[in-house]
Design a protein around this motif. Structure first.
Motif, PDB file in Angstrom:
ATOM      1  N   ARG A  17       0.834  -1.205   0.000  1.00  0.00           N
ATOM      2  CA  ARG A  17       0.000   0.000   0.000  1.00  0.00           C
ATOM      3  C   ARG A  17       0.869   1.254   0.000  1.00  0.00           C
ATOM      4  NH1 ARG A  17      -3.688  -3.199   3.054  1.00  0.00           N
ATOM      5  NH2 ARG A  17      -2.539  -2.829   4.977  1.00  0.00           N
ATOM      6  N   ALA A  18       1.949   1.222   0.782  1.00  0.00           N
ATOM      7  CA  ALA A  18       2.851   2.372   0.827  1.00  0.00           C
ATOM      8  C   ALA A  18       3.580   2.552  -0.500  1.00  0.00           C
ATOM      9  CB  ALA A  18       3.847   2.197   1.970  1.00  0.00           C
ATOM     10  N   VAL A  19       3.948   1.440  -1.146  1.00  0.00           N
ATOM     11  CA  VAL A  19       4.618   1.522  -2.449  1.00  0.00           C
ATOM     12  C   VAL A  19       3.689   2.118  -3.493  1.00  0.00           C
ATOM     13  CG1 VAL A  19       5.543   0.155  -4.360  1.00  0.00           C
ATOM     14  CG2 VAL A  19       6.265  -0.336  -2.017  1.00  0.00           C
ATOM     15  N   VAL A  20       2.432   1.657  -3.501  1.00  0.00           N
ATOM     16  CA  VAL A  20       1.456   2.184  -4.458  1.00  0.00           C
ATOM     17  C   VAL A  20       1.267   3.677  -4.249  1.00  0.00           C
ATOM     18  CG1 VAL A  20      -0.981   2.126  -5.131  1.00  0.00           C
ATOM     19  CG2 VAL A  20       0.269  -0.014  -4.781  1.00  0.00           C
ATOM     20  N   GLN A  21       1.150   4.084  -2.983  1.00  0.00           N
ATOM     21  CA  GLN A  21       0.988   5.507  -2.677  1.00  0.00           C
ATOM     22  C   GLN A  21       2.214   6.294  -3.115  1.00  0.00           C
ATOM     23  OE1 GLN A  21      -1.575   7.196  -1.629  1.00  0.00           O
ATOM     24  NE2 GLN A  21      -0.515   9.159  -1.355  1.00  0.00           N
ATOM     25  N   LEU A  22       3.399   5.735  -2.869  1.00  0.00           N
ATOM     26  CA  LEU A  22       4.643   6.400  -3.259  1.00  0.00           C
ATOM     27  C   LEU A  22       4.707   6.599  -4.767  1.00  0.00           C
ATOM     28  CD1 LEU A  22       7.542   7.373  -2.440  1.00  0.00           C
ATOM     29  CD2 LEU A  22       8.296   5.021  -2.859  1.00  0.00           C
ATOM     30  N   LEU A  23       4.355   5.575  -5.523  1.00  0.00           N
ATOM     31  CA  LEU A  23       4.415   5.675  -6.980  1.00  0.00           C
ATOM     32  C   LEU A  23       3.324   6.578  -7.536  1.00  0.00           C
ATOM     33  CD1 LEU A  23       5.254   1.961  -7.895  1.00  0.00           C
ATOM     34  CD2 LEU A  23       6.800   3.926  -7.860  1.00  0.00           C
ATOM     35  N   ASP A  24       2.200   6.662  -6.843  1.00  0.00           N
ATOM     36  CA  ASP A  24       1.124   7.563  -7.282  1.00  0.00           C
ATOM     37  C   ASP A  24       1.532   9.023  -7.125  1.00  0.00           C
ATOM     38  OD1 ASP A  24      -0.575   5.570  -8.077  1.00  0.00           O
ATOM     39  OD2 ASP A  24      -1.767   5.567  -6.237  1.00  0.00           O
ATOM     40  N   THR A  25       2.170   9.318  -5.999  1.00  0.00           N
ATOM     41  CA  THR A  25       2.544  10.715  -5.716  1.00  0.00           C
ATOM     42  C   THR A  25       3.899  11.084  -6.309  1.00  0.00           C
ATOM     43  OG1 THR A  25       3.429   9.996  -3.572  1.00  0.00           O
ATOM     44  CG2 THR A  25       1.159  10.803  -3.617  1.00  0.00           C
ATOM     45  N   ASN A  26       4.749  10.076  -6.519  1.00  0.00           N
ATOM     46  CA  ASN A  26       6.086  10.320  -7.071  1.00  0.00           C
ATOM     47  C   ASN A  26       6.365   9.289  -8.168  1.00  0.00           C
ATOM     48  OD1 ASN A  26       7.134  12.302  -4.819  1.00  0.00           O
ATOM     49  ND2 ASN A  26       6.328  10.539  -3.729  1.00  0.00           N
ATOM     50  N   PRO A  27       5.712   9.420  -9.310  1.00  0.00           N
ATOM     51  CA  PRO A  27       5.782   8.374 -10.342  1.00  0.00           C
ATOM     52  C   PRO A  27       7.171   8.133 -10.908  1.00  0.00           C
ATOM     53  CG  PRO A  27       4.711  10.363 -11.183  1.00  0.00           C
ATOM     54  CD  PRO A  27       4.840  10.540  -9.712  1.00  0.00           C
ATOM     55  N   GLY A  28       8.096   9.058 -10.720  1.00  0.00           N
ATOM     56  CA  GLY A  28       9.442   8.860 -11.244  1.00  0.00           C
ATOM     57  C   GLY A  28      10.336   8.022 -10.346  1.00  0.00           C
ATOM     58  N   THR A  29       9.867   7.692  -9.153  1.00  0.00           N
ATOM     59  CA  THR A  29      10.678   6.911  -8.218  1.00  0.00           C
ATOM     60  C   THR A  29      10.827   5.473  -8.721  1.00  0.00           C
ATOM     61  OG1 THR A  29       9.815   8.244  -6.399  1.00  0.00           O
ATOM     62  CG2 THR A  29      10.925   6.197  -5.814  1.00  0.00           C
ATOM     63  N   LEU A  30      12.026   4.948  -8.599  1.00  0.00           N
ATOM     64  CA  LEU A  30      12.299   3.573  -9.020  1.00  0.00           C
ATOM     65  C   LEU A  30      12.243   2.671  -7.795  1.00  0.00           C
ATOM     66  CD1 LEU A  30      13.202   1.813 -11.480  1.00  0.00           C
ATOM     67  CD2 LEU A  30      15.553   2.185 -10.701  1.00  0.00           C
ATOM     68  N   VAL A  31      11.453   1.600  -7.862  1.00  0.00           N
ATOM     69  CA  VAL A  31      11.314   0.661  -6.754  1.00  0.00           C
ATOM     70  C   VAL A  31      11.807  -0.711  -7.199  1.00  0.00           C
ATOM     71  CG1 VAL A  31       9.737  -0.461  -5.130  1.00  0.00           C
ATOM     72  CG2 VAL A  31       9.343   1.919  -5.818  1.00  0.00           C
ATOM     73  N   ILE A  32      12.734  -1.273  -6.445  1.00  0.00           N
ATOM     74  CA  ILE A  32      13.339  -2.569  -6.755  1.00  0.00           C
ATOM     75  C   ILE A  32      13.167  -3.483  -5.551  1.00  0.00           C
ATOM     76  CG2 ILE A  32      15.510  -3.769  -7.254  1.00  0.00           C
ATOM     77  CD1 ILE A  32      16.389  -1.171  -8.698  1.00  0.00           C
ATOM     78  N   VAL A  33      12.726  -4.706  -5.801  1.00  0.00           N
ATOM     79  CA  VAL A  33      12.460  -5.667  -4.720  1.00  0.00           C
ATOM     80  C   VAL A  33      13.375  -6.865  -4.874  1.00  0.00           C
ATOM     81  CG1 VAL A  33      10.727  -7.124  -3.602  1.00  0.00           C
ATOM     82  CG2 VAL A  33      10.054  -4.921  -4.600  1.00  0.00           C
ATOM     83  N   ARG A  34      14.110  -7.172  -3.841  1.00  0.00           N
ATOM     84  CA  ARG A  34      14.966  -8.359  -3.798  1.00  0.00           C
ATOM     85  C   ARG A  34      14.174  -9.502  -3.182  1.00  0.00           C
ATOM     86  NH1 ARG A  34      17.805 -11.982  -0.980  1.00  0.00           N
ATOM     87  NH2 ARG A  34      20.068 -12.198  -1.201  1.00  0.00           N
ATOM     88  N   THR A  35      14.122 -10.649  -3.848  1.00  0.00           N
ATOM     89  CA  THR A  35      13.371 -11.784  -3.320  1.00  0.00           C
ATOM     90  C   THR A  35      14.243 -12.589  -2.362  1.00  0.00           C
ATOM     91  OG1 THR A  35      13.971 -13.429  -5.006  1.00  0.00           O
ATOM     92  CG2 THR A  35      12.189 -11.889  -5.549  1.00  0.00           C
ATOM     93  N   GLY A  36      13.671 -13.645  -1.780  1.00  0.00           N
ATOM     94  CA  GLY A  36      14.390 -14.511  -0.857  1.00  0.00           C
ATOM     95  C   GLY A  36      15.266 -15.510  -1.577  1.00  0.00           C
ATOM     96  N   ASN A  37      16.142 -16.180  -0.820  1.00  0.00           N
ATOM     97  CA  ASN A  37      17.036 -17.162  -1.426  1.00  0.00           C
ATOM     98  C   ASN A  37      17.235 -18.368  -0.514  1.00  0.00           C
ATOM     99  OD1 ASN A  37      19.026 -14.696  -0.386  1.00  0.00           O
ATOM    100  ND2 ASN A  37      19.776 -16.719   0.230  1.00  0.00           N
ATOM    101  N   SER A  38      17.874 -19.403  -1.059  1.00  0.00           N
ATOM    102  CA  SER A  38      18.170 -20.616  -0.291  1.00  0.00           C
ATOM    103  C   SER A  38      19.250 -20.337   0.750  1.00  0.00           C
ATOM    104  CB  SER A  38      18.640 -21.725  -1.233  1.00  0.00           C
ATOM    105  OG  SER A  38      17.625 -22.064  -2.141  1.00  0.00           O
ATOM    106  N   ARG A  39      19.339 -21.254   1.724  1.00  0.00           N
ATOM    107  CA  ARG A  39      20.314 -21.127   2.800  1.00  0.00           C
ATOM    108  C   ARG A  39      21.255 -22.326   2.803  1.00  0.00           C
ATOM    109  NH1 ARG A  39      17.704 -18.114   7.450  1.00  0.00           N
ATOM    110  NH2 ARG A  39      15.640 -17.481   6.776  1.00  0.00           N
ATOM    111  N   SER A  40      22.278 -22.220   3.642  1.00  0.00           N
ATOM    112  CA  SER A  40      23.159 -23.359   3.868  1.00  0.00           C
ATOM    113  C   SER A  40      22.548 -24.232   4.964  1.00  0.00           C
ATOM    114  CB  SER A  40      24.547 -22.878   4.296  1.00  0.00           C
ATOM    115  OG  SER A  40      24.448 -22.192   5.533  1.00  0.00           O
TER     116      SER A  40
END
Length: 555
Positions: free
Chosen positions: A460-483
């Motif tokens: 919800r915060a990301v959507v609001q951020l992009l609505d008010t500041n459409p030029g902002t770049l948002v990048i999401v790092r996903t999870g990964n395997s462990r040892s």
């Protein structure tokens, strides 16, 4: 007589009204419960005082919109896997999947048994139990990858569970030369059943504490998203803005507003002696499955014919490695950035990172490779946010802040615990701002519905951020395997990491955000798996991020 008849009719109407009301009430309660299966919950109203003491049952959540509740149920349904009930016999291990007896076979390629770049290679895995009997049901957690160590090439495989003890692993053939199949049993299906049960029934299997202090008085009490019912009153530390729940048992002699810090206190192992047998390193947990025949093929150049064999796997991998460099498939060309190129790309920009230590690795990487970037000494240990670095000459700001509880960490002052959704709401962003999110590792010990709620708040915060500041770049790092270094494997199982990965991808699907697929980037690499991936993988992740910030221009 008329009066008696009217009275009876009136009573009948009243009785009917009461019965209808009771039925509506029961159905309403059933409707609430179906969105939170196996969770005994009491609803608290939003905007409560953060220091109001509330006595509640095991899990307490604020009410949500019907849309959020429906989305949660749909996501949980989408990530569900077939389960095999754990056999009650003391020798039930004998009927579970044994990687030593199980094998995989590479199926024939196109005409003449050849494979070309652009084809798909399919391997059929047949599982057997410890007695050498074929398994008849699915649900095992398997991973597979295709490698060429000499070329430093690799790609993750896509799986199909045929629900009868056999599985298909499908690989996109993306380079010429040798390609070797590697298949791993992470957990047998029976272990997955246990993991799912623990996740639902013991949301507090990792427990936290907070120190409360006033003057010379101090006391430490247990805290969690879900607290078991006792006679001890509870401090409600639910965040007023985001609605994220958090509770601590109230200190006996101090008020709730004297809370000083937060830290991980320990964990409980809810496995029986029989269930422990399902989590044995080198026996049935993260053990390789061998090939019944050849484990590798030779991939020939493209030949202009139909490239891809039909298979039951519709999705392609997100990318692959070649000569140690990650090549994304679809959407972007990943460029290689040296020190000067990174400086030029980030010149005049601010990079705001939020999440756990796996995204803090990106912060540390940039600090290590950019000589002009100087980190402020905020007199805090590395695990305590915020972290800030500045390159004055090139006007580059890089910052990092950890997310709020659940947080598996050393003591953190309460003043430094900030919910990511609130941070995004307060961010004055623009076209020169980059937001990086990496929130998953600390949620693998919580029920998935808690993780979904947190991501809904952040989204919800990301959507609001992009609505008010459409030029902002948002990048999401996903999870990964462990040892496999964790003392209690079910605590930080890759099964939980995979569930978080799937939830995260589903939550941000369709939004104007860019995903860095850490799950595939770690599986496809030849280096050992680790919660904190080694530097070559981090460099590829950062290059992927920078390629979104400064995309390659094509003539």
């Amino acid at each position: 007589m008329k009066t008696t008849s009217c009275t009876r009719r009136d009573f009948s109407i009243i009785f009917l009204f009461v019965m209808v009301y009771a039925l509506i009430f029961v159905l309403h309660q059933m409707d609430i419960l179906q969105f939170q299966p196996e969770v005994n919950s009491t609803i608290i109203m939003p905007r409560v005082s953060p220091h109001r003491i509330v006595n509640h049952r095991f899990c307490t959540f604020q009410p949500r919109s019907p849309q959020d509740a429906l989305e949660e149920r749909l996501i949980l349904d989408s990530i569900a896997r077939p389960e095999n009930p754990l056999l009650p016999s003391p020798n039930s291990l004998e009927q579970t999947t044994d990687p030593a007896h199980s094998t995989f076979t590479i199926l024939p390629g196109r005409k003449g048994g050849q494979w070309h770049v652009g084809d798909q290679l399919e391997a059929m895995i047949q599982t057997f139990d410890f007695q050498g009997h074929p398994k008849k049901s699915g649900g095992d957690f398997l991973t597979a990858s295709l490698h060429n160590r000499k070329l430093e090439a690799g790609v993750a495989g896509q799986f199909v569970d045929h629900l009868n003890g056999s599985y298909s692993a499908v690989f996109s053939l993306l380079w010429e030369g040798d390609a070797r199949v590697e298949v791993t049993l992470v957990h047998p299906g029976e272990a997955v059943t246990v993991l799912n049960r623990i996740n639902r029934q013991h949301p507090d299997r990792v427990y936290y504490k907070s120190l409360y202090r006033s003057g010379s008085l101090s006391e430490t009490t247990p805290c969690n998203v879900c607290l078991r019912s006792t006679q001890q009153p509870v401090c409600n530390h639910t965040d007023l803005r985001s609605g994220e729940p958090w509770f601590c048992y109230k200190p006996k002699n101090l008020s709730c507003d004297t809370r000083i810090n937060h830290f991980k206190a320990g964990y409980d192992n809810y496995l029986s002696a029989e269930e422990n047998k399902l989590f044995q390193s080198g026996v049935n947990m993260k053990v390789s499955i061998q090939a019944a025949g050849p484990s590798n093929v030779t991939v020939l150049p493209e030949d202009g014919q139909l490239k891809v064999k039909s298979s039951s796997v519709a999705s392609l991998p997100s990318g692959y490695y070649y000569q140690g460099v990650w090549r994304a498939l679809g959407g972007i060309t990943v460029s290689q950035f040296n020190t000067s190129a990174i400086t030029q790309c980030l010149k005049g920009k601010a990079v705001h990172m939020y999440g756990d230590s796996t995204v803090r690795q990106w912060f540390d990487f940039l600090n290590a490779v950019l000589p002009g970037l100087k980190e402020f000494d905020l007199h805090n240990p590395r695990h305590i946010a915020p972290l800030k670095s500045l390159d004055n000459e090139n006007n580059i700001l890089v910052s990092y802040r950890c997310h709020a509880p659940p947080l598996l960490s050393l003591p953190i002052p309460i003043r430094e615990l900030r919910y990511t959704a609130n941070e995004l709401d307060d961010l004055d962003a623009g076209p020169n701002d980059v937001v990086v999110l990496g929130i998953w590792a600390h949620f693998t010990t919580s029920p998935m519905d808690i993780y979904i709620r947190r991501l809904q708040s952040i989204r919800r915060a990301v959507v609001q951020l992009l609505d008010t500041n459409p030029g902002t770049l948002v990048i999401v790092r996903t999870g990964n395997s462990r040892s496999l270094n964790d003392k209690v494997p079910p605590l930080n199982s890759d099964w939980y990491s995979l569930q978080c990965d799937k939830v995260l991808k589903a939550m941000f699907k369709g939004l104007k955000v860019h995903l860095i697929d850490a799950w595939e980037m770690t599986l496809a690499h030849h280096l050992p798996l680790d919660l904190h991936p080694p530097p070559p993988i981090i460099e590829n992740m950062v290059n992927s991020m920078l390629s979104y910030v400064c995309p390659q221009k094509h003539g």
